[in-house]
Scaffold this motif. Structure first.
Motif, mmCIF file in Angstrom:
data_model
loop_
_atom_site.group_PDB
_atom_site.id
_atom_site.type_symbol
_atom_site.label_atom_id
_atom_site.label_comp_id
_atom_site.label_asym_id
_atom_site.label_seq_id
_atom_site.Cartn_x
_atom_site.Cartn_y
_atom_site.Cartn_z
ATOM 1 N N ILE A 1 42.032 49.787 52.098
ATOM 2 C CA ILE A 1 42.370 50.811 51.102
ATOM 3 C C ILE A 1 41.887 52.196 51.522
ATOM 4 O O ILE A 1 40.782 52.336 52.045
ATOM 5 C CB ILE A 1 41.718 50.441 49.751
ATOM 6 C CG1 ILE A 1 42.222 49.085 49.291
ATOM 7 C CG2 ILE A 1 42.006 51.489 48.708
ATOM 8 C CD1 ILE A 1 41.415 48.523 48.165
ATOM 9 N N GLY A 2 42.722 53.208 51.312
ATOM 10 C CA GLY A 2 42.365 54.589 51.607
ATOM 11 C C GLY A 2 41.736 55.252 50.405
ATOM 12 O O GLY A 2 41.365 54.560 49.451
ATOM 13 N N PRO A 3 41.605 56.574 50.435
ATOM 14 C CA PRO A 3 42.041 57.482 51.499
ATOM 15 C C PRO A 3 41.133 57.397 52.733
ATOM 16 O O PRO A 3 39.989 56.964 52.622
ATOM 17 C CB PRO A 3 41.931 58.864 50.840
ATOM 18 C CG PRO A 3 41.105 58.693 49.621
ATOM 19 C CD PRO A 3 41.059 57.268 49.273
ATOM 20 N N VAL B 1 39.267 50.813 42.148
ATOM 21 C CA VAL B 1 38.125 50.261 41.398
ATOM 22 C C VAL B 1 37.500 49.091 42.154
ATOM 23 O O VAL B 1 36.271 48.919 42.174
ATOM 24 C CB VAL B 1 38.518 49.810 39.960
ATOM 25 C CG1 VAL B 1 38.819 50.988 39.091
ATOM 26 C CG2 VAL B 1 39.661 48.832 39.977
ATOM 27 N N HIS B 2 38.347 48.298 42.796
ATOM 28 C CA HIS B 2 37.825 47.156 43.560
ATOM 29 C C HIS B 2 37.116 47.624 44.820
ATOM 30 O O HIS B 2 36.071 47.087 45.181
ATOM 31 C CB HIS B 2 38.972 46.208 43.933
ATOM 32 C CG HIS B 2 39.536 45.493 42.749
ATOM 33 N ND1 HIS B 2 38.953 44.367 42.216
ATOM 34 C CD2 HIS B 2 40.611 45.759 41.979
ATOM 35 C CE1 HIS B 2 39.668 43.960 41.175
ATOM 36 N NE2 HIS B 2 40.674 44.798 41.002
ATOM 37 N N ALA B 3 37.712 48.654 45.469
ATOM 38 C CA ALA B 3 37.105 49.176 46.693
ATOM 39 C C ALA B 3 35.717 49.735 46.385
ATOM 40 O O ALA B 3 34.762 49.523 47.139
ATOM 41 C CB ALA B 3 37.996 50.259 47.283
ATOM 42 N N LYS B 4 35.615 50.405 45.253
ATOM 43 C CA LYS B 4 34.332 50.994 44.870
ATOM 44 C C LYS B 4 33.298 49.896 44.608
ATOM 45 O O LYS B 4 32.165 49.954 45.079
ATOM 46 C CB LYS B 4 34.530 51.856 43.622
ATOM 47 C CG LYS B 4 33.296 52.670 43.247
ATOM 48 C CD LYS B 4 33.579 53.536 42.043
ATOM 49 C CE LYS B 4 32.353 54.349 41.676
ATOM 50 N NZ LYS B 4 32.589 55.154 40.476
ATOM 51 N N THR C 1 62.857 31.948 49.411
ATOM 52 C CA THR C 1 62.306 33.160 48.819
ATOM 53 C C THR C 1 60.872 32.923 48.379
ATOM 54 O O THR C 1 60.563 31.878 47.819
ATOM 55 C CB THR C 1 63.160 33.568 47.597
ATOM 56 O OG1 THR C 1 64.488 33.783 48.050
ATOM 57 C CG2 THR C 1 62.640 34.844 46.961
ATOM 58 N N GLU C 2 60.030 33.895 48.667
ATOM 59 C CA GLU C 2 58.640 33.795 48.227
ATOM 60 C C GLU C 2 58.194 35.113 47.622
ATOM 61 O O GLU C 2 58.640 36.183 48.064
ATOM 62 C CB GLU C 2 57.732 33.491 49.419
ATOM 63 C CG GLU C 2 57.491 32.017 49.640
ATOM 64 C CD GLU C 2 56.383 31.802 50.657
ATOM 65 O OE1 GLU C 2 55.327 31.303 50.275
ATOM 66 O OE2 GLU C 2 56.594 32.158 51.827
ATOM 67 N N ASP C 3 57.287 35.024 46.662
ATOM 68 C CA ASP C 3 56.702 36.245 46.116
ATOM 69 C C ASP C 3 55.773 36.862 47.149
ATOM 70 O O ASP C 3 55.081 36.158 47.880
ATOM 71 C CB ASP C 3 55.873 35.915 44.867
ATOM 72 C CG ASP C 3 56.768 35.688 43.669
ATOM 73 O OD1 ASP C 3 57.816 36.352 43.591
ATOM 74 O OD2 ASP C 3 56.424 34.839 42.827
ATOM 75 N N ILE C 4 55.751 38.184 47.178
ATOM 76 C CA ILE C 4 54.764 38.895 48.000
ATOM 77 C C ILE C 4 53.556 39.191 47.104
ATOM 78 O O ILE C 4 53.725 39.645 45.972
ATOM 79 C CB ILE C 4 55.355 40.231 48.502
ATOM 80 C CG1 ILE C 4 56.445 39.974 49.536
ATOM 81 C CG2 ILE C 4 54.280 41.143 49.050
ATOM 82 C CD1 ILE C 4 55.951 39.728 50.923
ATOM 83 N N ILE C 5 52.378 38.922 47.613
ATOM 84 C CA ILE C 5 51.169 39.197 46.837
ATOM 85 C C ILE C 5 50.399 40.347 47.489
ATOM 86 O O ILE C 5 50.244 40.387 48.707
ATOM 87 C CB ILE C 5 50.284 37.928 46.750
ATOM 88 C CG1 ILE C 5 50.985 36.881 45.870
ATOM 89 C CG2 ILE C 5 48.899 38.266 46.209
ATOM 90 C CD1 ILE C 5 50.212 35.613 45.685
ATOM 91 N N HIS C 6 49.955 41.260 46.650
ATOM 92 C CA HIS C 6 49.119 42.371 47.120
ATOM 93 C C HIS C 6 47.733 42.176 46.521
ATOM 94 O O HIS C 6 47.570 42.183 45.297
ATOM 95 C CB HIS C 6 49.730 43.705 46.661
ATOM 96 C CG HIS C 6 48.824 44.884 46.872
ATOM 97 N ND1 HIS C 6 48.873 46.000 46.080
ATOM 98 C CD2 HIS C 6 47.858 45.117 47.789
ATOM 99 C CE1 HIS C 6 47.973 46.872 46.493
ATOM 100 N NE2 HIS C 6 47.343 46.359 47.525
ATOM 101 N N HIS C 7 46.752 41.957 47.402
ATOM 102 C CA HIS C 7 45.378 41.780 46.924
ATOM 103 C C HIS C 7 44.705 43.145 46.878
ATOM 104 O O HIS C 7 44.510 43.800 47.903
ATOM 105 C CB HIS C 7 44.625 40.822 47.877
ATOM 106 C CG HIS C 7 43.289 40.423 47.336
ATOM 107 N ND1 HIS C 7 42.179 40.295 48.124
ATOM 108 C CD2 HIS C 7 42.899 40.120 46.077
ATOM 109 C CE1 HIS C 7 41.148 39.932 47.371
ATOM 110 N NE2 HIS C 7 41.568 39.818 46.126
ATOM 111 N N PHE C 8 44.364 43.597 45.680
ATOM 112 C CA PHE C 8 43.869 44.966 45.507
ATOM 113 C C PHE C 8 42.602 45.277 46.299
ATOM 114 O O PHE C 8 42.513 46.321 46.943
ATOM 115 C CB PHE C 8 43.601 45.260 44.023
ATOM 116 C CG PHE C 8 44.838 45.225 43.156
ATOM 117 C CD1 PHE C 8 46.103 45.355 43.706
ATOM 118 C CD2 PHE C 8 44.724 45.052 41.785
ATOM 119 C CE1 PHE C 8 47.241 45.325 42.910
ATOM 120 C CE2 PHE C 8 45.851 45.025 40.973
ATOM 121 C CZ PHE C 8 47.105 45.155 41.536
#
Lengths: 437, 473
Positions: free
Chosen positions: A246-248, A430-433, B221-228
């Motif tokens: 994650i950025g910036p 928030v997760h990066a922090k 087809t599969e969902d794409i997951i973005h892990h925050f």
């Protein structure tokens, strides 16, 4: 009154001894002149010699590249960048290196980017247009692009840039020159140099800090940021570092991650990219606050482990870290120490010290501009255009950028404001922090 | 209403009732509908819906108004669910004992038929338009509504019009109706839109989402997951483990807990099982079930399906005869009008009555006119007819005359010539015409049939014409 000042200044100069000169201008001599001119010029010469000696090896590397003709995946992540895409794609379709796939990732744009992107895909001008319906940030967009790439090399571009016809070829050649190179940074020049005073000053800055500064740091093995505007990576290396975080500041971050794995990072001055820089001080300040905060966030916090002796310790990473911290963070503080020193101890000759500093810096800037121009491969702007702007650089570098940097460091050191930067969506910041990323 | 009298079977398959003659068709092998013209109405007695459909289509698609306008009734052995057949028949009875119930309808229709006047236009389009408006007139309706129809090649049928075309030419109905509307015969309003194959104009298309690279529809087809927290983006399978149903990030090893809080699914990933290409947006292709042409949907031809309403001008055209349209064909040089031809035939019969000799009337008929004219369009149609006349003219004497009975039937006289010679000449003409057509239209087979009738001074001109054309399809 003016004559009084001049007489006073002449007397001041006549009274200067060497010891006195060192005492009064220690900051310029030890930090600015030695680090940013003397050493830099010296290393630049070493680099030029090495370059000359290695020219045959580079030719062989080029032949090897053209013989193998690997697929190069060009990824362009971004939000609301549709308006820039056509110009960018046009320059990519002109490339001398043809075996490329172009993947544009739309990170939840709310303008006409999807329509433009799909149109380019349908017209066969790009290979794939991928869209995230919800914005996830630049890192997630770049990582999504990785799922679709098939190339041996990944080239990360910014949508608002355009590229020399041989830029892709030039940025890939170093991988064949040295197999330990994991990432190569391209040379970013300013396209809108004549738009305003701000863009002209930035152009001179880019000549210095990017075109030449990165040649030097790359040669010393302490080059630390592969610009997001133009960077190439080995696909297997990007896979090993699991893509962007994650950025910036994610471009500097991934560079450090690659270096931590033991790969070399190289700056290729001949791989030229043109970008549009901020054209007002307001926009520039926002950009630089973001960039400067990342020094604290990534260098001082996230990757502080490069300082400690552990399994992944590498001397060049340590030196790079120390150099970076010394000449950015500490030097910034030292400047204020210098100003205080002068205020307290030499308040009676402050004006003369100020004038002398201005003259010293200006002369140095002129010298650097002229001498360094001999080491630049090419520019997109006439050198004569910038001569009148050189005197302004002392204020631009010495005051404006220094103050902005100070504000950024304070904001990040004490308030961690980079995690609140709207450049990145809050849901990820928030997760990066929380995780100290 | 006529006096009701008991039903009387006069010959096999014919019942006289109340002064009306009903032709009964009840055998699957009895598909000849020409006899219909000698009776007042047709009754189909069959339990097989395909048989009923076939008979109804044969009658309604016939060229002669004496046949296609005849009332058709069905003895209701089965429930007819075919919407087009229901539109094309005039009623049903449960048995022949119920004939009295349909007499008023037969009477009404025959009265209205007697109001009509037919023009025998040479133009195929004009013929079709005339047929439609005449049918609407006797059906006492002013609306020609499209019927969603599974047996239609364009998925909608305009029953009395579409029935004239082979499945593959049904789209021509839309062109003909557009011509009629432009002539002020119809008003129309939007009903629906269909997409037709750009190659063969069929609406029978199979739509598939396909791989943009290889065109295969075999993909997953599969969902794409973005892990925050770490920015990892990948398909669902990257996050699954073999131990439980939980999702774990392969980059930072953290467990995914709450969608929207620590991860989301911003998009999907399709992977082609044929070429392994990964993509996000399918291409949509349409495979034509008629010609197997497989193309992108953007190449399909969109056509509006409209509901047509007869205008006052249209109604008058039905009664007075639909004479001409902008698409009609002016008289072709070297031919005379059909009415004039009949008059001259009458004079020839009179002449033969007084002098000995052998004269003939001949007819050349295009078997598949709907196919031919739907493929070549009205402009080329005119050229085609001119060429036909030119060929015929160059092979007969200048004293012989040529006329068009319809756009598909050319009639000509061959006076003072033996019957056998006339047949031989006509055969030669047909051969030349076939060669001409083969040269002019590569992918289209134009089929001809012909007939020669020796003039018999005892018979009327009408009967000669009937004998000449009765066997034509």
């Amino acid at each position: 009154m003016d004559e009084g000042i001049i007489d006073n200044y002449v007397r001041f100069l006549q009274s200067l001894t060497v010891d006195h000169f060192i005492r009064l201008f220690w900051f310029y001599i030890f930090f600015e002149f030695i680090r940013y001119f003397a050493i830099e010029w010296f290393v630049l010469n070493l680099w030029a010699i090495r370059r000359k000696l290695n020219s045959r090896k580079f030719d062989i590397a080029r032949e090897e590249l053209l013989f193998e003709n690997p697929l190069v995946s060009i990824i362009i992540p971004g939000k609301n960048e549709g308006k820039h895409l056509y110009k960018l794609i046009k320059s990519l379709n002109e490339q001398t290196y043809k075996n490329t796939e172009i993947i544009v990732v739309d990170d939840g744009s709310d303008d006409e980017t999807p329509t433009i992107g799909r149109g380019l895909e349908k017209a066969g001008l790009i290979d794939q247009f991928i869209r995230n319906d919800t914005r996830g940030g630049k890192a997630s967009a770049a990582n999504l692009a990785l799922r679709f790439t098939k190339g041996k090399f990944i080239v990360h571009l910014d949508a608002d840039c355009s590229y020399d016809r041989d830029a892709i070829e030039k940025i890939i050649i170093p991988f064949y020159f040295d197999k330990k190179i994991g990432g190569v940074g391209g040379c970013v020049n300013v396209r809108n140099y004549n738009r305003s005073l701000v863009t002209a000053l930035q152009t001179i800055e880019y000549f210095d800090t990017i075109s030449i500064g990165r040649v030097v740091t790359s040669h010393l093995g302490i080059y630390r940021i592969i610009s997001g505007a133009f960077g190439a990576f080995r696909a297997d290396v990007v896979d090993k570092v699991r893509g962007w975080d994650i950025g910036p500041g994610l471009d500097g971050d991934i560079t450090v991650k690659i270096k931590k794995l033991g790969y070399k990072i190289y700056f290729e001055q001949e791989a030229i990219c043109l970008t549009s820089v901020p054209d007002t001080f307001g926009k520039l300040t926002r950009q630089r606050l973001r960039w400067d905060k990342s020094l604290i966030r990534f260098r001082v916090r996230k990757h502080r482990d490069v300082m400690f002796p552990n399994q992944s310790f590498r001397l060049e990473n340590f030196v790079s870290f120390v150099e970076n911290i010394t000449y950015n963070l500490i030097l910034n503080v030292k400047w204020y120490v210098y100003v205080l020193d002068m205020l307290i101890n030499y308040s009676s000759v402050l004006l003369n010290i100020f004038i002398t500093n201005i003259l010293l810096y200006t002369v140095t800037n002129f010298l650097k501009f002229v001498i360094y121009s001999l080491y630049r491969m090419r520019t997109n702007a006439p050198m004569s255009f910038f001569i009148v702007y050189i005197p302004c650089m002392v204020f631009y570098f010495g005051f404006y950028l220094r103050i902005v940097r100070t504000i950024a460091y304070v904001q990040e050191l004490f308030f961690k404001l980079s995690y609140k930067d709207p450049w990145n969506p809050e849901k990820t910041s928030v997760h990066a922090k929380r995780m100290g990323l | 209403m006529s006096d009701l009298r008991p039903a009387r079977q006069t010959e096999e398959g014919v019942i006289e009732y109340s002064g009306f003659s009903f032709l009964i068709i009840d055998q699957a092998d009895n598909l000849n509908v020409d006899k219909v013209q000698y009776h007042n109405a047709l009754i189909i007695d069959g339990k097989d819906i395909d048989f009923i459909r076939q008979i109804v289509k044969r009658v309604r698609s016939h060229n002669s108004p004496d046949i296609y306008l005849k009332p058709i009734f069905v003895i209701k052995g089965i429930n007819i669910t075919d919407p087009v057949i229901n539109e094309l028949i005039d009623g049903s009875i449960f048995s022949l004992d119920q004939l009295e119930f349909i007499i008023p309808e037969v009477e009404r229709m025959l009265t209205r038929i007697s109001d009509l006047k037919f023009t025998h236009s040479i133009s195929f389009e004009a013929q079709m338009i005339e047929k439609v408006i005449c049918y609407l007139y006797i059906s006492q309706t002013d609306t020609l509504a499209p019927v969603p129809y599974v047996y239609s090649d364009i998925n909608f049928a305009y029953p009395i019009l579409s029935v004239n075309f082979r499945l593959s030419d049904e789209h021509t109905a839309l062109d003909i109706l557009a011509i009629a509307e432009s002539e002020g015969i119809f008003d129309s309003e939007y009903y629906d839109r269909v997409y037709l194959c750009s190659n063969c104009s069929s609406g029978h298309l199979s739509y598939r989402e396909v791989c943009p690279k290889c065109g295969s529809s075999n993909s997953q087809t599969e969902d794409i997951i973005h892990h925050f927290p770490c920015g990892y983006v990948g398909p669902l399978r990257d996050f699954t483990n073999e131990i439980d149903d939980q999702l774990d990030c392969p980059k930072c090893n953290k467990r995914l807990r709450h969608i929207g809080v620590d991860y989301d699914k911003p998009s999907v990933l399709h992977e082609c099982k044929n070429c392994s290409h990964k993509f996000q947006d399918y291409n949509v292709k349409a495979r034509c079930l008629s010609c197997q042409n497989d193309t992108g949907v953007e190449t399909l031809v969109g056509r509006e399906i409209r509901t047509f309403t007869l205008t006052k001008k249209g109604e008058l055209a039905a009664i007075n005869g639909f004479v001409t349209t902008s698409k009609d064909i002016d008289e072709i040089i070297g031919t005379i009008k059909f009415d004039t031809f009949k008059t001259m035939l009458k004079y020839e019969i009179e002449r033969l009555r007084q002098t000995e000799g052998s004269s003939n009337v001949c007819a050349i008929h295009i078997i598949n006119p709907s196919l031919v004219y739907s493929k070549i369009g009205s402009e080329v149609q005119k050229g085609l007819l001119k060429d036909l006349v030119k060929v015929i003219r160059s092979n007969i004497r200048s004293s012989d005359i040529i006329s068009f009975q319809s756009s598909s039937t050319i009639v000509l006289s061959m006076n003072e010539i033996p019957y056998k010679i006339a047949i031989r000449i006509l055969k030669e003409i047909i051969q030349i015409l076939k060669r001409l057509m083969a040269t002019a239209f590569n992918n289209m087979e134009v089929e001809f049939e012909y007939k020669v009738v020796q003039i018999d001074y005892k018979l009327s001109p009408e009967l000669h014409m009937h004998q000449l054309t009765k066997d034509f399809a």
